[in-house]
Motif scaffolding. Sequence first.
Motif, PDB file in Angstrom:
ATOM      1  N   SER A  23      -4.954   0.911   1.169  1.00 28.38           N
ATOM      2  CA  SER A  23      -4.032   1.925   0.261  1.00 28.38           C
ATOM      3  C   SER A  23      -4.884   3.145  -0.224  1.00 28.38           C
ATOM      4  N   GLU A  54       4.385   0.082  -6.257  1.00 30.62           N
ATOM      5  CA  GLU A  54       4.564   0.939  -5.346  1.00 30.62           C
ATOM      6  C   GLU A  54       3.178   0.836  -4.595  1.00 30.62           C
ATOM      7  N   VAL A  56       0.851   3.265  -1.776  1.00 35.72           N
ATOM      8  CA  VAL A  56       0.711   3.995  -0.568  1.00 35.72           C
ATOM      9  C   VAL A  56      -0.203   3.727   0.483  1.00 35.72           C
ATOM     10  N   THR A  57       0.162   3.335   1.592  1.00 29.44           N
ATOM     11  CA  THR A  57      -0.881   3.125   2.620  1.00 29.44           C
ATOM     12  C   THR A  57      -1.870   4.468   3.012  1.00 29.44           C
ATOM     13  N   GLY A  59      -1.846   5.516   5.782  1.00 27.80           N
ATOM     14  CA  GLY A  59      -1.237   6.211   6.685  1.00 27.80           C
ATOM     15  C   GLY A  59       0.034   7.118   6.236  1.00 27.80           C
ATOM     16  N   GLY A  60      -0.045   6.949   4.830  1.00 27.30           N
ATOM     17  CA  GLY A  60       0.922   7.665   3.933  1.00 27.30           C
ATOM     18  C   GLY A  60       2.334   6.963   3.972  1.00 27.30           C
ATOM     19  N   GLU A  61       2.465   5.819   4.258  1.00 29.53           N
ATOM     20  CA  GLU A  61       3.698   5.106   3.985  1.00 29.53           C
ATOM     21  C   GLU A  61       3.987   4.607   2.795  1.00 29.53           C
ATOM     22  N   ARG A  62       5.042   4.503   2.090  1.00 30.13           N
ATOM     23  CA  ARG A  62       5.302   3.751   0.914  1.00 30.13           C
ATOM     24  C   ARG A  62       5.733   2.244   1.056  1.00 30.13           C
ATOM     25  N   GLU A  63       5.026   1.298   0.546  1.00 29.87           N
ATOM     26  CA  GLU A  63       5.871  -0.074   0.491  1.00 29.87           C
ATOM     27  C   GLU A  63       5.922  -0.368  -0.928  1.00 29.87           C
ATOM     28  N   THR A  90      12.351  -4.032   2.116  1.00 26.36           N
ATOM     29  CA  THR A  90      12.662  -3.818   3.535  1.00 26.36           C
ATOM     30  C   THR A  90      14.029  -4.261   3.747  1.00 26.36           C
TER      31      THR A  90
END
Length: 137
Positions: A23, A54, A56-57, A59-63, A90
């Motif tokens: 992250s 939150e 942020v990976t 790779g720019g993805e938010r989990e 999800t």
Amino acid sequence: MADQASLHVEVVSADRVVWSGESTNVVARTTEGDLGVLPGHSPLLAILVPSACEVVTTGGEREIVAVDGGFISVADGRVSILSEFASLTTGLTVADAQRLVSEAESMLEDSDPDNDDEARKMLARAQAQLKAAEKAA
């Protein structure tokens, strides 16, 4: 181990690892307020409140992860979020989460006042899932 441009994050519930990966930053709500963690953050241990974390990976993805409390630990480029209940958002819609809150509130209203710990726990989890669904939307 994570390099200086990232953090290794693990979100762990009572029965499993919910999310693990690299992250660029993490935001979690503690008893003292929102906490942002970036690479190079000083070591800390804080108490989480029921909310949405939150991640942020790289790779720019938010989990977005709903937690019902617990702890966050930061040390040596690693972030551990430990909670009895943790769930990725999800597939969870705001409407579904609102329904869960309503069901938990009804359960609490109908519970025996001397034994309503389980109902309160369900409500805290449902409220955390609602916050997470709203954040993910």
